[in-house]
Design an enzyme around this catalytic site. Structure first.
Site, PDB file in Angstrom:
ATOM      1  N   ASP A  66      -7.879  17.432  27.587  1.00 32.18           N
ATOM      2  CA  ASP A  66      -7.992  16.120  26.953  1.00 32.18           C
ATOM      3  C   ASP A  66      -8.980  15.216  27.681  1.00 32.18           C
ATOM      4  O   ASP A  66      -9.456  15.548  28.770  1.00 32.18           O
ATOM      5  CB  ASP A  66      -6.610  15.443  26.860  1.00 32.18           C
ATOM      6  N   ASN A 133       7.530  10.926  29.120  1.00 31.46           N
ATOM      7  CA  ASN A 133       8.132  10.932  27.779  1.00 31.46           C
ATOM      8  C   ASN A 133       8.060  12.317  27.126  1.00 31.46           C
ATOM      9  O   ASN A 133       8.287  12.461  25.930  1.00 31.46           O
ATOM     10  CB  ASN A 133       7.483   9.868  26.877  1.00 31.46           C
ATOM     11  N   HIS A 135       5.341  14.263  26.906  1.00 30.11           N
ATOM     12  CA  HIS A 135       4.069  14.668  26.284  1.00 30.11           C
ATOM     13  C   HIS A 135       3.397  15.775  27.091  1.00 30.11           C
ATOM     14  O   HIS A 135       3.593  15.887  28.303  1.00 30.11           O
ATOM     15  CB  HIS A 135       3.133  13.479  26.039  1.00 30.11           C
ATOM     16  N   GLU A 140       1.542  12.910  22.140  1.00 27.95           N
ATOM     17  CA  GLU A 140       2.659  11.981  22.319  1.00 27.95           C
ATOM     18  C   GLU A 140       3.819  12.357  21.400  1.00 27.95           C
ATOM     19  O   GLU A 140       3.637  13.103  20.426  1.00 27.95           O
ATOM     20  CB  GLU A 140       2.184  10.557  21.983  1.00 27.95           C
TER      21      GLU A 140
END
Ligand code: GLP
Length: 243
Positions: A66, A133, A135, A140
């Site tokens: 990414d 979280n 990811h 996400e």
């Protein structure tokens, strides 16, 4: 998914040894690389092993997961810059074989990134971190499980987590370009590194919940060759600690 609970040093040693072995068997191995603090210890060990002449990266091909949208390669917060500093400039890799999603020419990148990866034979060994979280890469919660490379709007929690690398949270980009969940699953072997207490809840959910878009890492349950490497802190909320 296999679980291994080790010290940080043991995690970095085991993964870097696996990678060295892979490259020595297949000189043009394709590595899937991650940014963030989790894989840095692996990169340091790879640099040491290169300096000790145990491995050469001359023909190795890499694809990063990414990049932030809007940051050029020479921006010191870009993931391209991070990879140069943490690994590439310290080893004999050919920069023509290095791929990081393009945060500026995003449309062109979306068209070509994954097809180039397929042309190169696909990822042999994928390294992942995990967000607090759940990811992976920048996928996400809510990301479709069959997603390919795409642009994402970063959650506030992710921008907050990553703000430590920037002067202030306002400087953390709002968007990123990321390989999708389906693209990550195409890797032949996947290792995920989770260290520290702030990953403990995500790891507990990974082992205790089914596959759900609320926890993007849960897509890894579909893959036959995944190892989740945790230190004791990251594994601290699991009922039973042990491999
Ligand atoms: C970022 C990256 C992820 C990484 C995550 C965790 O959001 N896009 O690939 O896994 O941060 O980072 P860290 O390893 O610093 O905790």
């Amino acid at each position: 998914m296999e679980l291994k609970v080790l010290t940080k040093d043991e995690i970095y040693e085991e993964i870097s040894e696996d990678i060295v072995k892979l490259i020595n068997e297949k000189h043009n191995a394709v590595l899937g690389l991650a940014t963030g603090s989790s894989p840095v210890g692996v990169y340091q060990k790879l640099i040491e092993k290169y300096a000790d002449k145990k491995v050469s990266f001359k023909d190795v091909i890499t694809y990063n997961l990414d990049e932030y949208v809007g940051l050029t390669k020479d921006n010191d917060q870009s993931y391209y810059y991070f990879m140069m500093n943490q690994l590439f400039k310290h080893v004999d890799i050919n920069l023509a074989n290095v791929h990081v999603p393009d945060g500026i020419e995003t449309e062109k990148c979306i068209e070509t990134y994954e097809s180039n990866m397929v042309k190169d034979g696909g990822i042999d060994y994928q390294i992942l971190g995990i967000g607090s979280n759940g990811h992976i890469a920048f996928n996400e919660p809510g990301t479709p499980l069959d997603s390919h490379i795409h642009i994402v709007t970063l959650k506030d929690s992710t921008r907050k987590d990553n703000a430590r690398f920037f002067a202030s949270i306002d400087e953390v980009p709002t968007h990123a370009i990321t390989m999708g969940l389906k693209s990550i699953l195409a890797g032949k072997r996947i290792v995920l590194i989770a260290t520290g207490k702030n990953k403990a809840l995500a790891i507990k959910r990974l082992f205790e919940e089914g596959e759900t878009t609320d926890l993007p890492a849960s897509v890894l349950k579909e893959h036959p060759n995944v190892t989740i490497y945790c230190d004791e802190d990251a594994a601290s909320l699991l009922e039973k600690v042990g491999a």
